[in-house]
Structures are given as structure tokens and as C-alpha cells.
Design a protein around this motif. Sequence first.
Motif, PDB file in Angstrom:
ATOM      1  N   SER A   1      38.801  38.068  39.178  1.00 31.35           N
ATOM      2  CA  SER A   1      39.027  38.195  37.551  1.00 31.35           C
ATOM      3  C   SER A   1      40.216  37.273  37.217  1.00 31.35           C
ATOM      4  CB  SER A   1      39.502  39.461  37.260  1.00 31.35           C
ATOM      5  OG  SER A   1      40.653  39.967  37.397  1.00 31.35           O
TER       6      SER A   1
ATOM      7  N   THR B   1      48.948  41.390  34.651  1.00 32.12           N
ATOM      8  CA  THR B   1      48.395  41.642  36.043  1.00 32.12           C
ATOM      9  C   THR B   1      47.819  40.311  36.727  1.00 32.12           C
ATOM     10  OG1 THR B   1      47.881  43.956  35.424  1.00 32.12           O
ATOM     11  CG2 THR B   1      47.010  43.135  37.371  1.00 32.12           C
TER      12      THR B   1
ATOM     13  N   THR C   1      45.762  37.921  39.163  1.00 27.99           N
ATOM     14  CA  THR C   1      44.378  37.936  39.461  1.00 27.99           C
ATOM     15  C   THR C   1      44.336  38.136  41.098  1.00 27.99           C
ATOM     16  OG1 THR C   1      44.405  35.599  40.032  1.00 27.99           O
ATOM     17  CG2 THR C   1      43.687  36.311  37.912  1.00 27.99           C
ATOM     18  N   THR C   2      43.261  38.471  41.642  1.00 29.02           N
ATOM     19  CA  THR C   2      42.984  38.994  42.925  1.00 29.02           C
ATOM     20  C   THR C   2      41.430  39.158  43.153  1.00 29.02           C
ATOM     21  OG1 THR C   2      43.529  40.390  44.753  1.00 29.02           O
ATOM     22  CG2 THR C   2      43.125  41.362  42.785  1.00 29.02           C
TER      23      THR C   2
ATOM     24  N   THR D   1      38.978  41.364  44.229  1.00 25.72           N
ATOM     25  CA  THR D   1      39.201  42.984  44.479  1.00 25.72           C
ATOM     26  C   THR D   1      37.696  43.584  45.127  1.00 25.72           C
ATOM     27  OG1 THR D   1      38.475  43.479  42.293  1.00 25.72           O
ATOM     28  CG2 THR D   1      40.946  43.152  42.587  1.00 25.72           C
TER      29      THR D   1
ATOM     30  N   LEU E   1      41.059  43.262  38.545  1.00 22.68           N
ATOM     31  CA  LEU E   1      42.490  43.396  37.913  1.00 22.68           C
ATOM     32  C   LEU E   1      42.467  42.673  36.720  1.00 22.68           C
ATOM     33  CD1 LEU E   1      44.797  43.769  41.169  1.00 22.68           C
ATOM     34  CD2 LEU E   1      43.862  45.564  39.732  1.00 22.68           C
TER      35      LEU E   1
ATOM     36  N   LYS F   1      44.463  43.022  33.860  1.00 22.68           N
ATOM     37  CA  LYS F   1      44.820  43.611  32.577  1.00 22.68           C
ATOM     38  C   LYS F   1      45.803  42.940  31.658  1.00 22.68           C
ATOM     39  CE  LYS F   1      46.176  48.339  30.464  1.00 22.68           C
ATOM     40  NZ  LYS F   1      47.173  47.456  29.343  1.00 22.68           N
TER      41      LYS F   1
ATOM     42  N   THR G   1      41.984  44.869  28.354  1.00 23.02           N
ATOM     43  CA  THR G   1      41.345  45.528  29.542  1.00 23.02           C
ATOM     44  C   THR G   1      40.335  44.417  30.090  1.00 23.02           C
ATOM     45  OG1 THR G   1      39.707  46.632  28.519  1.00 23.02           O
ATOM     46  CG2 THR G   1      41.746  47.873  29.051  1.00 23.02           C
TER      47      THR G   1
ATOM     48  N   HIS H   1      35.918  38.756  34.070  1.00 19.87           N
ATOM     49  CA  HIS H   1      35.802  39.254  35.423  1.00 19.87           C
ATOM     50  C   HIS H   1      34.490  38.600  35.665  1.00 19.87           C
ATOM     51  CE1 HIS H   1      34.202  41.526  38.874  1.00 19.87           C
ATOM     52  NE2 HIS H   1      35.318  41.117  39.351  1.00 19.87           N
TER      53      HIS H   1
END
Length: 190
Positions: free
Chosen positions: A34, A123, A125-126, A128, A133, A135, A146, A167
Motif C-alpha cells: 500500500s 503510516t 508502507t509495508t 502486509t 497499512l 492510513k 483510510t 492499496h
Amino acid sequence: GTTYTPTAGTKRAWLRMQGGGGGGGGSFSTDGWSGGGGASGGYVEKLITNISGTYTYAIGAAGAAGTATTLGGTGGDTTFVNGATTYTAAGGVGGPVGGANAAGAAGGAATNGDINIAGGSGTCTTNTGTFALGKGSDSRLGNGGTVFINTAGSAGTGYGSGGGGGHRGTVTSRAGGAGSPGVIIIYEYS
């Protein structure tokens, strides 16, 4: 407008200032990543005594939403000039494009007020897998956007919050959400 003239009889003014929120980043590079959420703008409160004349101000614009391949735009600074002093609630930085280990966007600074609160970071990025994630950061006056699986990020709400990151849950790239603009709230006292 850009100038504030106090109502006749005003002796003091209490300012509440919120910088603009950063936009969320998009995501295109790899399935399951995301974009980063946009950061919120800084927040300033200031009590001005012996108020008179006119004052110059600016309201921070919302950070633009990132496209599927670009980071979000940085929010604009909210400023209020009192003589030689400028009170500043800086805009939040836009979120990065989706990718591994991208840093979260930095919150806007806050300077020269009686109360100075820096904005929150978006937040980061990763990858997941099943939970996205990205936000957008909440501000003092609004909620961050969101991000959900395989959707574009939503825009920040209220004043000064960051937009959510997009995302990419399938092969479709996604854009981020826009941040929300800043504001100045002035309470006048006679």
C-alpha cells in the motif's frame, strides 16, 4: 481572504491554527503493498493581547492525492502575521508510493504559538499480505483517510488530516486519497 480585521471593540483574540494535511501515496509496484498515508499538519494556538489594525494570514491547502505511481502532495502552511512574528502551522508531507520499507511521511511543524503541536506521521508502507497499512494521520481537528485491501485511499476529513494510501491487492494499481485543508479559527474578546 488574506487579511483579518478585528471586529470593533475587540481587545484580545485567541487563534487556533491547523496546517493542511498531506495526500496519500499510490501503489503500483507489487501485489500486497500500500502507499503511505499522508501526514497531518501542525497545530498552533496563540492568544493575542492588545489587538488592533489588520493582520495577514494564509490557509494551508490540502495535499493532492497521489496517483498510482506518485507520492501524495504536501499540505500547505497555515500562517498568521503579527508584526515581526509569524505563527506557522506547517503542512504535512505527502505519503510515499507503495514499496518495501518506505518511510512514513513527516508531520508538519508548529512554531511561535503559545501551544505548538507538530502533526502526526502517516503510516509507513509495508508488504502486509492480508492487511493493508497506509492510513492518513489524524490531526487535532480531523480524521485521517483510510486504506483497505485493493482500493484507492480515502481523503482526510475535518481539517488538516492526511489522506490514506492506495492499496494494490491485485494487478490493479491504486491512487491515494487527498489530504484535508487547514483552517484558522479566531475567537474575539472585548
